[in-house]
Design a protein around this motif. Structure first.
Motif, PDB file in Angstrom:
ATOM      1  N   ILE A  61       7.155 -28.813 -10.336  1.00 38.68           N
ATOM      2  CA  ILE A  61       6.253 -27.675 -10.533  1.00 38.68           C
ATOM      3  C   ILE A  61       7.044 -26.390 -10.763  1.00 38.68           C
ATOM      4  CG2 ILE A  61       4.611 -26.183  -9.308  1.00 38.68           C
ATOM      5  CD1 ILE A  61       3.457 -28.825  -8.090  1.00 38.68           C
ATOM      6  N   ILE A  62       8.105 -26.183  -9.985  1.00 37.75           N
ATOM      7  CA  ILE A  62       8.885 -24.952 -10.143  1.00 37.75           C
ATOM      8  C   ILE A  62       9.689 -24.982 -11.436  1.00 37.75           C
ATOM      9  CG2 ILE A  62      10.842 -23.659  -9.187  1.00 37.75           C
ATOM     10  CD1 ILE A  62       9.618 -24.062  -6.427  1.00 37.75           C
ATOM     11  N   GLN A  63      10.270 -26.118 -11.785  1.00 39.19           N
ATOM     12  CA  GLN A  63      10.987 -26.215 -13.058  1.00 39.19           C
ATOM     13  C   GLN A  63      10.053 -25.948 -14.238  1.00 39.19           C
ATOM     14  OE1 GLN A  63      12.773 -30.150 -12.831  1.00 39.19           O
ATOM     15  NE2 GLN A  63      14.785 -29.273 -12.402  1.00 39.19           N
ATOM     16  N   ASP A  64       8.822 -26.451 -14.156  1.00 37.86           N
ATOM     17  CA  ASP A  64       7.853 -26.226 -15.230  1.00 37.86           C
ATOM     18  C   ASP A  64       7.501 -24.748 -15.334  1.00 37.86           C
ATOM     19  OD1 ASP A  64       5.744 -27.356 -17.162  1.00 37.86           O
ATOM     20  OD2 ASP A  64       4.497 -26.230 -15.742  1.00 37.86           O
ATOM     21  N   ALA A  65       7.324 -24.081 -14.190  1.00 35.05           N
ATOM     22  CA  ALA A  65       7.013 -22.648 -14.200  1.00 35.05           C
ATOM     23  C   ALA A  65       8.167 -21.850 -14.812  1.00 35.05           C
ATOM     24  CB  ALA A  65       6.718 -22.162 -12.782  1.00 35.05           C
ATOM     25  N   GLU A  66       9.399 -22.272 -14.538  1.00 42.34           N
ATOM     26  CA  GLU A  66      10.560 -21.592 -15.127  1.00 42.34           C
ATOM     27  C   GLU A  66      10.620 -21.829 -16.633  1.00 42.34           C
ATOM     28  OE1 GLU A  66      13.411 -21.787 -11.140  1.00 42.34           O
ATOM     29  OE2 GLU A  66      13.636 -23.299 -12.734  1.00 42.34           O
ATOM     30  N   ALA A  67      10.317 -23.041 -17.055  1.00 37.83           N
ATOM     31  CA  ALA A  67      10.340 -23.353 -18.492  1.00 37.83           C
ATOM     32  C   ALA A  67       9.292 -22.539 -19.244  1.00 37.83           C
ATOM     33  CB  ALA A  67      10.104 -24.845 -18.702  1.00 37.83           C
ATOM     34  N   ARG A  68       8.196 -22.217 -18.561  1.00 35.01           N
ATOM     35  CA  ARG A  68       7.125 -21.430 -19.175  1.00 35.01           C
ATOM     36  C   ARG A  68       7.375 -19.927 -19.078  1.00 35.01           C
ATOM     37  NH1 ARG A  68       2.364 -24.510 -19.865  1.00 35.01           N
ATOM     38  NH2 ARG A  68       2.531 -26.622 -19.004  1.00 35.01           N
ATOM     39  N   GLY A  69       8.449 -19.535 -18.399  1.00 38.26           N
ATOM     40  CA  GLY A  69       8.751 -18.117 -18.244  1.00 38.26           C
ATOM     41  C   GLY A  69       7.984 -17.423 -17.142  1.00 38.26           C
ATOM     42  N   GLN A  70       7.299 -18.197 -16.307  1.00 38.76           N
ATOM     43  CA  GLN A  70       6.535 -17.602 -15.211  1.00 38.76           C
ATOM     44  C   GLN A  70       7.428 -17.193 -14.048  1.00 38.76           C
ATOM     45  OE1 GLN A  70       4.028 -21.106 -14.861  1.00 38.76           O
ATOM     46  NE2 GLN A  70       2.261 -19.959 -15.636  1.00 38.76           N
ATOM     47  N   LEU A  71       8.555 -17.880 -13.902  1.00 34.91           N
ATOM     48  CA  LEU A  71       9.549 -17.565 -12.883  1.00 34.91           C
ATOM     49  C   LEU A  71      10.931 -17.622 -13.541  1.00 34.91           C
ATOM     50  CD1 LEU A  71       8.302 -19.822  -9.924  1.00 34.91           C
ATOM     51  CD2 LEU A  71       8.086 -17.327 -10.044  1.00 34.91           C
ATOM     52  N   THR A  72      11.869 -16.844 -12.971  1.00 34.85           N
ATOM     53  CA  THR A  72      13.241 -16.857 -13.461  1.00 34.85           C
ATOM     54  C   THR A  72      14.180 -16.982 -12.280  1.00 34.85           C
ATOM     55  OG1 THR A  72      12.655 -15.417 -15.327  1.00 34.85           O
ATOM     56  CG2 THR A  72      14.994 -15.597 -14.756  1.00 34.85           C
ATOM     57  N   PRO A  73      15.025 -18.026 -12.263  1.00 32.08           N
ATOM     58  CA  PRO A  73      15.928 -18.208 -11.115  1.00 32.08           C
ATOM     59  C   PRO A  73      16.746 -16.954 -10.824  1.00 32.08           C
ATOM     60  CG  PRO A  73      16.015 -20.106 -12.567  1.00 32.08           C
ATOM     61  CD  PRO A  73      15.201 -19.072 -13.281  1.00 32.08           C
ATOM     62  N   GLY A  74      16.827 -16.601  -9.551  1.00 28.14           N
ATOM     63  CA  GLY A  74      17.610 -15.446  -9.135  1.00 28.14           C
ATOM     64  C   GLY A  74      16.866 -14.129  -9.200  1.00 28.14           C
ATOM     65  N   GLU A  75      15.681 -14.120  -9.828  1.00 28.70           N
ATOM     66  CA  GLU A  75      14.871 -12.910  -9.889  1.00 28.70           C
ATOM     67  C   GLU A  75      13.696 -13.040  -8.934  1.00 28.70           C
ATOM     68  OE1 GLU A  75      13.727 -11.882 -13.840  1.00 28.70           O
ATOM     69  OE2 GLU A  75      15.798 -11.898 -14.607  1.00 28.70           O
ATOM     70  N   PRO A  76      13.126 -11.902  -8.468  1.00 27.91           N
ATOM     71  CA  PRO A  76      12.015 -11.975  -7.512  1.00 27.91           C
ATOM     72  C   PRO A  76      10.844 -12.792  -8.055  1.00 27.91           C
ATOM     73  CG  PRO A  76      12.842  -9.731  -7.667  1.00 27.91           C
ATOM     74  CD  PRO A  76      13.521 -10.512  -8.758  1.00 27.91           C
ATOM     75  N   GLY A  77      10.296 -13.605  -7.196  1.00 23.65           N
ATOM     76  CA  GLY A  77       9.146 -14.417  -7.553  1.00 23.65           C
ATOM     77  C   GLY A  77       8.544 -15.017  -6.296  1.00 23.65           C
ATOM     78  N   ILE A  78       7.277 -15.393  -6.391  1.00 24.45           N
ATOM     79  CA  ILE A  78       6.578 -15.945  -5.229  1.00 24.45           C
ATOM     80  C   ILE A  78       5.866 -17.231  -5.651  1.00 24.45           C
ATOM     81  CG2 ILE A  78       4.865 -15.540  -3.414  1.00 24.45           C
ATOM     82  CD1 ILE A  78       5.227 -12.529  -3.913  1.00 24.45           C
ATOM     83  N   VAL A  79       6.019 -18.263  -4.849  1.00 27.76           N
ATOM     84  CA  VAL A  79       5.313 -19.530  -5.053  1.00 27.76           C
ATOM     85  C   VAL A  79       4.251 -19.644  -3.972  1.00 27.76           C
ATOM     86  CG1 VAL A  79       5.534 -22.041  -5.125  1.00 27.76           C
ATOM     87  CG2 VAL A  79       7.394 -20.593  -6.012  1.00 27.76           C
TER      88      VAL A  79
END
Length: 347
Positions: A61-79
């Motif tokens: 789920i998190i990898q998919d969100a990153e692939a979609r640009g919804q989250l970026t590793p190392g930048e602020p984000g909330i799951v």
């Protein structure tokens, strides 16, 4: 004669938490196999870094969100997620590794051990009273509302939505199913497991059916869930009750399960005494300590083996470990209160 140790297929060094998720062994369940004349194999998902099969869903789920640009590793984000516990653990660990925060909404009736673990690993844990899915206070609805409120405030946030997010089933189609196929050398006749979100069953089913359409896929369902009825009649109709956590749906088939419906051949029902008998037997005689959903899975694999007859290979999922349910299924007072058998070593 016990099998001799074999060279592990997992690389000696993996890249962080994500690299450690997956590639769990298949364990031959000796007593179940001997009792049925079949090879009954359990995928040891309790050996995942976070202790359950849900580590895969959390990563997917998190990898998919990153692939979609919804989250970026190392930048602020909330799951944000609503969960019976294990998916929350998997999501929180992956979020920690990626630099995100996590808000996990859980019914307060879930095992104390899972709640304590979530707090320990840094989840922002929100406990709610158990409610039916149609109620706004249901843990899934509460988590969606929290995510929407944070988004409205300008936060970079995802609602994991494990029940409807097809990234859940997709990671099992990409990893769990192919692992099972490779580990059995393609010699697999049937696969069975219980469903919470349906991601594991749907994803594994699609992977196995793509390789051999004759592999039989059977949903295992605890009492109190309507998914057995859904497979048999098309209607979600629940009967009875169960102490199992995180599996079974009483009101509707989740999106991930619907996604794999065309691959499911049949369903089996398993009651609590039958599931507990498998849990206690495995712990006492084979040294494998498992939680309630794994008991349902093994009991279903045994029942399926007896239907199919000797000589078949049947695989199921050993979802998580028994230590996560010490206050419930390994608690004599809890078991007696529910009118369930107490294992001899606890009596």
């Amino acid at each position: 004669m016990d099998a001799q140790p074999t060279t592990p297929t997992r690389p000696t060094v993996v890249d962080g938490l994500a690299g450690a998720i997956g590639n769990t062994p298949l364990i031959r369940l000796r007593r179940a196999s001997a009792a049925t004349g079949c090879e009954i194999l359990g995928k040891a998902e309790f050996m995942q870094p976070g202790g359950s099969v849900k580590d895969r869903a959390g990563l997917g789920i998190i990898q998919d969100a990153e692939a979609r640009g919804q989250l970026t590793p190392g930048e602020p984000g909330i799951v944000v997620e609503g969960t019976a516990g294990n998916t929350g653990i998997g999501l929180t660990l992956v979020a920690n590794a990626r630099g995100y925060k996590s808000i996990i909404v859980v019914p307060r009736t879930q095992s104390r051990e899972k709640l304590d673990f979530l707090r320990m690993i840094g989840a922002d844990l929100r406990l709610v009273d158990p409610k039916p899915l149609r109620d706004p206070g249901h843990y899934v609805n509460t988590s969606r509302r929290i995510a929407e409120e944070l988004q409205a405030q300008g936060e970079r946030v995802i609602w994991a939505n494990q029940f409807g997010n097809l990234a859940n089933a997709a990671i099992h189609e990409a990893t769990t199913g192919p692992e099972i196929w490779d580990q059995t050398g393609g010699r697999i006749d049937a696969f069975t497991c219980a469903c919470g979100t349906g991601g594991t069953l749907a994803g594994v089913a699609r992977a196995l059916k793509a390789r051999n359409p004759k592999v039989r896929i059977v949903l295992a369902d605890p009492m109190g869930s309507g998914l057995y009825s859904w497979i048999k009649t098309g209607e979600v109709k629940a009967e009875g009750s169960s102490i199992t956590e995180g599996i079974g749906q009483a009101s509707a088939a989740p999106g991930n399960l619907e996604h794999g419906r065309d691959c499911i051949d049949d369903a089996l029902q398993v009651d609590d005494p039958t599931a507990l008998a498998q849990i206690f037997d495995l712990q006492q005689h084979e040294g494998i300590s498992l939680g309630g959903s794994a008991g349902v899975n093994v009991a279903a694999a045994v029942a399926l083996a007896k239907r199919m007859g000797p000589g078949h290979t049947i695989v199921t999922i050993l979802c998580d470990g028994g230590a996560r349910y010490q206050s419930k299924i390994f608690n004599p007072e809890f078991l007696r209160e529910k009118g369930l058998p107490v294992p001899s070593w606890l009596a």
